[in-house]
Motif scaffolding. Structure first.
Motif, PDB file in Angstrom:
ATOM      1  N   SER A 175       4.581  -6.994  11.369  1.00 39.38           N
ATOM      2  CA  SER A 175       4.150  -5.970  10.607  1.00 39.38           C
ATOM      3  C   SER A 175       4.794  -6.076   8.780  1.00 39.38           C
ATOM      4  CB  SER A 175       5.249  -4.673  11.052  1.00 39.38           C
ATOM      5  OG  SER A 175       4.686  -4.349  12.248  1.00 39.38           O
ATOM      6  N   PHE A 176       5.612  -7.095   8.872  1.00 39.57           N
ATOM      7  CA  PHE A 176       6.367  -7.327   7.525  1.00 39.57           C
ATOM      8  C   PHE A 176       5.353  -7.629   6.312  1.00 39.57           C
ATOM      9  CE2 PHE A 176       9.486  -8.830   4.833  1.00 39.57           C
ATOM     10  CZ  PHE A 176      10.576  -8.253   5.108  1.00 39.57           C
ATOM     11  N   PRO A 177       4.667  -8.681   6.607  1.00 38.92           N
ATOM     12  CA  PRO A 177       3.534  -9.283   5.724  1.00 38.92           C
ATOM     13  C   PRO A 177       2.474  -7.862   5.593  1.00 38.92           C
ATOM     14  CG  PRO A 177       3.051 -10.436   7.427  1.00 38.92           C
ATOM     15  CD  PRO A 177       4.464  -9.828   7.908  1.00 38.92           C
ATOM     16  N   ILE A 178       2.036  -7.291   6.573  1.00 33.21           N
ATOM     17  CA  ILE A 178       1.050  -6.259   6.461  1.00 33.21           C
ATOM     18  C   ILE A 178       1.531  -5.197   5.729  1.00 33.21           C
ATOM     19  CG2 ILE A 178      -0.336  -4.566   7.669  1.00 33.21           C
ATOM     20  CD1 ILE A 178      -0.195  -6.577  10.013  1.00 33.21           C
ATOM     21  N   ALA A 179       2.963  -4.901   5.868  1.00 33.18           N
ATOM     22  CA  ALA A 179       3.366  -3.550   5.122  1.00 33.18           C
ATOM     23  C   ALA A 179       3.619  -3.999   3.786  1.00 33.18           C
ATOM     24  CB  ALA A 179       4.828  -3.316   5.614  1.00 33.18           C
ATOM     25  N   ILE A 180       4.037  -5.325   3.411  1.00 32.12           N
ATOM     26  CA  ILE A 180       4.067  -5.484   1.887  1.00 32.12           C
ATOM     27  C   ILE A 180       2.861  -5.531   1.299  1.00 32.12           C
ATOM     28  CG2 ILE A 180       4.323  -7.497   0.289  1.00 32.12           C
ATOM     29  CD1 ILE A 180       6.898  -8.284   2.233  1.00 32.12           C
ATOM     30  N   VAL A 181       1.717  -5.992   1.878  1.00 36.70           N
ATOM     31  CA  VAL A 181       0.215  -5.620   1.274  1.00 36.70           C
ATOM     32  C   VAL A 181       0.010  -4.079   1.173  1.00 36.70           C
ATOM     33  CG1 VAL A 181      -2.139  -6.092   1.683  1.00 36.70           C
ATOM     34  CG2 VAL A 181      -0.450  -7.828   2.050  1.00 36.70           C
ATOM     35  N   LEU A 182       0.235  -3.461   2.160  1.00 43.17           N
ATOM     36  CA  LEU A 182       0.082  -2.178   2.138  1.00 43.17           C
ATOM     37  C   LEU A 182       1.024  -1.352   1.117  1.00 43.17           C
ATOM     38  CD1 LEU A 182       0.090  -0.951   5.968  1.00 43.17           C
ATOM     39  CD2 LEU A 182      -1.900  -0.897   4.230  1.00 43.17           C
ATOM     40  N   ARG A 186      -0.717   0.485  -2.055  1.00 47.45           N
ATOM     41  CA  ARG A 186      -0.422   1.948  -2.392  1.00 47.45           C
ATOM     42  C   ARG A 186      -0.256   2.155  -3.961  1.00 47.45           C
ATOM     43  NH1 ARG A 186       2.097   6.572   1.288  1.00 47.45           N
ATOM     44  NH2 ARG A 186       1.321   8.106   0.065  1.00 47.45           N
ATOM     45  N   GLN A 187       0.365   1.050  -4.618  1.00 44.18           N
ATOM     46  CA  GLN A 187       0.726   1.100  -6.062  1.00 44.18           C
ATOM     47  C   GLN A 187      -0.377   0.472  -6.990  1.00 44.18           C
ATOM     48  OE1 GLN A 187       4.953  -0.192  -6.389  1.00 44.18           O
ATOM     49  NE2 GLN A 187       5.096   2.109  -6.360  1.00 44.18           N
ATOM     50  N   SER A 188      -1.394   0.149  -6.170  1.00 40.69           N
ATOM     51  CA  SER A 188      -2.440  -0.556  -6.872  1.00 40.69           C
ATOM     52  C   SER A 188      -3.166   0.210  -7.941  1.00 40.69           C
ATOM     53  CB  SER A 188      -3.529  -1.409  -5.961  1.00 40.69           C
ATOM     54  OG  SER A 188      -4.743  -1.544  -6.757  1.00 40.69           O
ATOM     55  N   GLU A 189      -3.690  -0.344  -8.789  1.00 42.45           N
ATOM     56  CA  GLU A 189      -4.473   0.286 -10.036  1.00 42.45           C
ATOM     57  C   GLU A 189      -5.652   0.319  -9.643  1.00 42.45           C
ATOM     58  OE1 GLU A 189      -3.851  -1.260 -14.071  1.00 42.45           O
ATOM     59  OE2 GLU A 189      -1.730  -0.913 -13.733  1.00 42.45           O
ATOM     60  N   MET A 190      -6.429  -0.378  -8.522  1.00 46.09           N
ATOM     61  CA  MET A 190      -7.784  -0.055  -8.104  1.00 46.09           C
ATOM     62  C   MET A 190      -7.761   0.981  -7.205  1.00 46.09           C
ATOM     63  SD  MET A 190      -8.541  -4.384  -7.472  1.00 46.09           S
ATOM     64  CE  MET A 190      -7.164  -4.953  -7.856  1.00 46.09           C
ATOM     65  N   PRO A 191      -8.320   1.869  -7.490  1.00 47.86           N
ATOM     66  CA  PRO A 191      -8.610   3.036  -6.519  1.00 47.86           C
ATOM     67  C   PRO A 191      -8.799   2.874  -5.068  1.00 47.86           C
ATOM     68  CG  PRO A 191      -9.995   3.424  -8.627  1.00 47.86           C
ATOM     69  CD  PRO A 191      -9.385   1.891  -8.439  1.00 47.86           C
ATOM     70  N   GLU A 250       6.184   2.318   3.851  1.00 51.07           N
ATOM     71  CA  GLU A 250       6.801   3.306   3.160  1.00 51.07           C
ATOM     72  C   GLU A 250       8.257   2.880   2.715  1.00 51.07           C
ATOM     73  OE1 GLU A 250       4.305   4.861   1.856  1.00 51.07           O
ATOM     74  OE2 GLU A 250       5.392   6.795   2.162  1.00 51.07           O
ATOM     75  N   VAL A 251       8.768   2.341   3.563  1.00 48.85           N
ATOM     76  CA  VAL A 251      10.283   1.788   3.052  1.00 48.85           C
ATOM     77  C   VAL A 251      10.138   0.783   2.192  1.00 48.85           C
ATOM     78  CG1 VAL A 251      12.023   0.359   3.622  1.00 48.85           C
ATOM     79  CG2 VAL A 251      11.316   2.103   5.494  1.00 48.85           C
ATOM     80  N   PHE A 252       9.124  -0.051   2.009  1.00 51.24           N
ATOM     81  CA  PHE A 252       8.890  -1.014   0.891  1.00 51.24           C
ATOM     82  C   PHE A 252       8.605  -0.248  -0.473  1.00 51.24           C
ATOM     83  CE2 PHE A 252       7.803  -4.661   3.951  1.00 51.24           C
ATOM     84  CZ  PHE A 252       9.060  -4.695   4.215  1.00 51.24           C
ATOM     85  N   ARG A 253       7.531   0.687  -0.161  1.00 48.78           N
ATOM     86  CA  ARG A 253       7.290   1.334  -1.102  1.00 48.78           C
ATOM     87  C   ARG A 253       8.441   2.017  -2.078  1.00 48.78           C
ATOM     88  NH1 ARG A 253       4.847   6.823  -2.824  1.00 48.78           N
ATOM     89  NH2 ARG A 253       5.882   7.400  -0.757  1.00 48.78           N
ATOM     90  N   GLY A 254       9.394   2.761  -1.382  1.00 54.30           N
ATOM     91  CA  GLY A 254      10.355   3.322  -1.863  1.00 54.30           C
ATOM     92  C   GLY A 254      11.177   2.247  -2.970  1.00 54.30           C
TER      93      GLY A 254
END
Lengths: 368, 259
Positions: A175-182, A186-191, A250-254
């Motif tokens: 999950s670790f690399p997948i979560a980083i990509v997610l 989620r913060q990407s500028e590409m809609p 979500e943890v990473f996004r925070g």
């Protein structure tokens, strides 16, 4: 005044000083006011009564050796059950002659983890790359066999504590690399990328793991031609990864959001593009920040792995429960569940203590 | 040769920028030749920082153009990253990387972008740190340094990329008064070595000492471009005079010990 006199280390020998300071500590913290005296003695009495009630059953009169329930005293714990079946509780139905393969996988994992987590050991990047890129495939090949002279051990034979840890480790590591990509998505500028990430995270995070596993078992076969068989372990791992990657994301996004904007600007000003900024500047800072969140998720996930019983897998809780249904050991549920409880508690407490130490180390590393 | 030397290194022409409805920059025209030092000053909110942030496209602008040695700089162009490598920037809030040691802060860019080996990069970084008088702090992490020291590391980090142009965005505004001088000293010696610089600052002493031109801004527009002598002798517009006297008064108020 007496505190000052007693805290003088030359007053008596070191052990005496220690005992004395303990008395002082107890006096100031446990028996300072009448209400403290009442509370302290009340709780002490309750603890003694509890130990008095449990000790004979759990330890003093308990049976430690035997080959069936008949060898155990009926009024005390029958730990012989756990000891007799410990091989099965750890390895599941994995053939006894092949158990070294399980040991080897865990040894490799422990070694990589040690390098990764011990500050004094070098080679962190190699260990991380091994753990994320090589280890999942290596451990599958080793456990499953069928190549290079290793006898094939099909996944329905896997079980017990090793399956629990396998599911937990696979859940976090994959999950670790997948979560980083997610999280980056989620913060990407590409809609499109952002919507896809948000959609994935919100859908998977909104479902209980038990529902994901039920769907994998009941709904998935409808989507494929009749007769298609799915490996239950593969379904469990995929379900756990779907679920866990959304939570970790979500943890990473925070963590990413907590990094000051100036960091990315400074990286841009040097000439770093998006990926270099992420790899060298934002992700390392984010990962340091979210250690407590990762450990929290790992603890929750480890306990969630018990739900794979839905797919007919025997991880440690279910195999112990099944053992207590064995005619030889019928009805020893209490011993079984206490054992499983201790196993889970030990693993989770270990993780929690380690994360506390890690946080302390990192705080002092940024200061010192 | 003479002609080549006088060709502007940076040309800003007809630059306009809006933050939503707010017109942040109005028809900015500015060009700088190699070796020139420009100080940009003006009241807060006048768009000084926005100009320097448009030079390396940390901000997008809507109309006009910014050209570095003839190459267009905007947030969407392919050459953006290579342009940024040639423009060093120093921020008000230092923005050192807190997870890296001082030396790694300085060597990261050269190692990853200019593909210089670790040993050579560290050797050059030590020279730069010696130049900003921080060679003895190389193995520390940023949080162990004072603000003035951090800002000097930030200058060394920008210089490590061998920039053709240095941008300073209020480099001393976040510093305690006693640390301002150590940073200004480094900037002055940089100026004397011939670095091309654009400095947004309220340090009028620094402006008088090193600026070739002073750009006074208000309301998003350049109100006045003057030589320092003329600017400080009151030979400029009324708003600039008002601004200078205001800044001077503040200096006096913050340093009661000096006459």
């Amino acid at each position: 005044m007496s505190t000052i006199a007693n805290s003088n280390p030359t007053d008596g020998g070191p052990s005496r000083y220690h005992a004395r300071s303990l008395v002082i500590w107890a006096r100031t913290n446990l028996f300072a006011r009448p209400i403290d005296v009442i509370l302290t003695s009340g709780i002490a009495l309750a603890a003694v009564a509890l130990i008095w009630a449990v000790l004979p059953w759990a330890i003093l009169d308990a049976t430690w050796q035997g080959s069936s329930r008949a060898d155990c005293r009926p009024d005390a714990a029958c730990w012989a059950f756990i000891i007799n079946r410990s091989g099965q509780f750890i390895y599941g139905f994995y053939p006894a002659t092949e158990r070294w393969r399980v040991d080897l996988v865990f040894l490799a994992f422990a070694a990589a983890l040690l390098v990764l987590l011990n500050r004094r050991l070098a080679g962190k990047q190699v260990a991380a790359a091994f753990l994320i890129l090589v280890f999942p495939f290596l451990s599958f090949v080793l456990l499953h066999g069928g190549i290079g002279g290793l006898p094939r051990v099909t996944t329905e034979k896997w079980g017990g504590l090793s399956l629990t840890i396998l599911l937990g480790v696979a859940g976090i590591v994959v999950s670790f690399p997948i979560a980083i990509v997610l999280a980056l998505g989620r913060q990407s500028e590409m809609p499109v990328l952002r919507w896809a990430s948000v959609g994935y995270i919100e859908i998977c995070r909104g479902l209980p793991l038990i529902a994901v596993l039920f769907m994998a078992r009941i709904l998935l076969p409808y989507a494929f031609p009749p007769g298609t068989e799915f490996d239950p372990l593969a379904l469990a791992v995929v379900g756990i990864i779907l679920f866990e990657s959304a939570y970790l994301a979500e943890v990473f996004r925070g963590g990413l959001q907590a990094i000051p904007k100036g960091q990315a600007e400074a990286a841009s000003a040097i000439g770093f593009g998006y990926w270099r900024t992420a790899i060298y500047i934002t992700l390392p800072q984010m990962l340091r920040m979210v250690v407590p969140g990762i450990v929290n998720n790992a603890i929750a996930l480890l306990k969630n792995t018990t739900l794979v019983v839905i797919l007919g897998l025997f991880e440690v809780l279910n195999i112990v429960a099944a053992g207590a249904a064995d005619p030889d050991w019928l009805g020893l549920h209490a011993e079984g569940y206490i054992f499983v409880g201790l196993v889970f508690w030990t693993l989770c407490f270990g993780m929690s203590r380690y994360s506390q130490r890690l946080e302390r180390d990192m705080r002092s590393a940024e200061r010192a | 040769m003479v002609l080549a030397a006088q060709r502007p290194i940076l040309e800003i022409a007809g630059l306009n920028k809006w933050f939503g409805a707010m017109h942040a920059l109005r028809d900015i025209d500015l060009s700088i030749t190699a070796g020139e030092k420009i100080v940009v000053c003006g009241p807060s909110g006048s768009g000084k920082s926005t100009i320097v942030r448009c030079v390396n496209a940390l901000e997008r602008y809507q109309t006009g153009e910014v050209r570095l040695e003839g190459r267009l700089v905007n947030a969407d162009c392919d050459s953006l990253l290579s342009v940024r490598r040639e423009v060093g920037m120093v921020f008000q809030s230092f923005n050192l990387f807190p997870h890296l040691s001082v030396i790694d802060n300085v060597t990261l860019g050269p190692r990853k972008l200019l593909k210089i080996g670790r040993e050579e990069a560290e050797h050059r970084a030590m020279e730069l740190l010696a130049r900003v008088r921080l060679a003895d702090q190389a193995r520390k992490v940023p949080s162990q340094l004072s603000g003035g020291q951090q800002q000097r590391v930030a200058i060394a980090r920008a210089l490590a990329m061998r920039p053709k142009l240095m941008l300073f965005d209020e480099p001393t505004s976040a510093l305690d008064p006693e640390m301002v001088k150590e940073v200004l000293d480094v900037m002055m010696s940089l100026a004397h070595e011939g670095m091309t610089m654009i400095c947004v600052t309220h340090e009028m002493g620094f402006a008088r000492a090193v600026a070739d031109r002073i750009v006074f801004m208000a309301d998003g527009a350049i109100q006045e471009t003057a030589l320092p002598e003329a600017f400080f002798c009151g030979d400029c517009c009324a708003r600039a005079r008002q601004f200078i006297s205001h800044v001077m008064k503040e200096r006096l108020a913050s340093q009661p010990g000096e006459p």
